[in-house]
Design a protein around this motif. Sequence first.
Motif, short mmCIF file in Angstrom:
data_model
loop_
_atom_site.label_atom_id
_atom_site.label_comp_id
_atom_site.label_asym_id
_atom_site.label_seq_id
_atom_site.Cartn_x
_atom_site.Cartn_y
_atom_site.Cartn_z
N LYS A 86 1.28 -1.77 0.08
CA LYS A 86 -0.03 -0.21 0.34
C LYS A 86 0.81 1.49 0.18
O LYS A 86 0.29 2.29 -1.21
CB LYS A 86 -0.75 0.21 1.21
CG LYS A 86 -1.74 1.19 1.27
CD LYS A 86 -2.67 1.24 2.52
CE LYS A 86 -3.71 1.60 2.59
NZ LYS A 86 -4.68 1.60 3.34
N ALA A 87 1.97 1.28 0.86
CA ALA A 87 2.46 2.36 0.90
C ALA A 87 3.80 2.22 -0.60
O ALA A 87 3.92 3.33 -1.25
CB ALA A 87 3.87 2.30 1.78
N LYS A 88 4.17 1.48 -1.14
CA LYS A 88 4.50 1.60 -2.23
C LYS A 88 4.14 1.94 -3.10
O LYS A 88 4.01 3.58 -4.45
CB LYS A 88 4.85 0.14 -3.15
CG LYS A 88 6.51 -0.36 -2.32
CD LYS A 88 6.59 -1.35 -3.04
CE LYS A 88 8.35 -1.79 -2.41
NZ LYS A 88 8.35 -3.53 -2.78
N ARG A 89 2.17 1.27 -3.59
CA ARG A 89 1.64 2.07 -4.60
C ARG A 89 1.03 3.54 -4.38
O ARG A 89 0.94 4.63 -5.25
CB ARG A 89 0.24 1.20 -4.68
CG ARG A 89 -1.01 1.39 -4.89
CD ARG A 89 -2.71 0.97 -5.24
NE ARG A 89 -2.76 0.51 -4.33
CZ ARG A 89 -2.74 -0.73 -3.30
NH1 ARG A 89 -1.89 -1.81 -3.29
NH2 ARG A 89 -3.06 -1.03 -1.68
N MET A 93 1.70 6.56 -6.95
CA MET A 93 0.50 7.71 -7.61
C MET A 93 0.89 9.18 -6.92
O MET A 93 0.97 9.61 -7.93
CB MET A 93 -0.82 7.30 -6.83
CG MET A 93 -1.44 6.18 -6.55
SD MET A 93 -1.49 5.66 -8.57
CE MET A 93 -2.73 6.81 -8.60
N GLN A 94 1.80 9.72 -5.62
CA GLN A 94 2.11 10.45 -6.23
C GLN A 94 3.78 10.77 -6.79
O GLN A 94 2.82 11.77 -7.13
CB GLN A 94 2.42 10.67 -4.29
CG GLN A 94 2.38 11.38 -3.56
CD GLN A 94 3.06 11.28 -1.80
OE1 GLN A 94 3.93 10.94 -1.91
NE2 GLN A 94 2.68 12.49 -1.12
N SER A 95 4.50 9.97 -6.87
CA SER A 95 5.39 10.75 -8.16
C SER A 95 4.68 11.21 -9.21
O SER A 95 5.36 11.74 -10.19
CB SER A 95 6.71 9.47 -7.63
OG SER A 95 5.75 8.58 -8.94
#
Length: 99
Positions: A86-89, A93-95
Amino acid sequence: MFPGCIITISGRMTFTSNKSMEIEVFVDADTLVGESQEKYRAVSAFFTYVSLSKEAKPLPVPQILIESEEEKKRFEEGKARYLQTKAKRQAHMQSLTQQ
């Protein structure tokens, strides 16, 4: 796996979140031909499934019933994998939004 093996596929639910579940899958092989007749784990993997409605919207998933310390341990390990993914996703998305 080699010719002459019987393959058994099994699995168990290890973790559930509100809308997804993690299943651990095992592929075991029984060698029936040759001198060494042995059973061994050929592969194992974790699969994550999301429950979807007919409209492809996430649906709630019933929570897993934990009955033993081993199941609790597997659940906590699954939760850690879930939170890491979830943190990677979210970072991905932020990037994308910053480009």
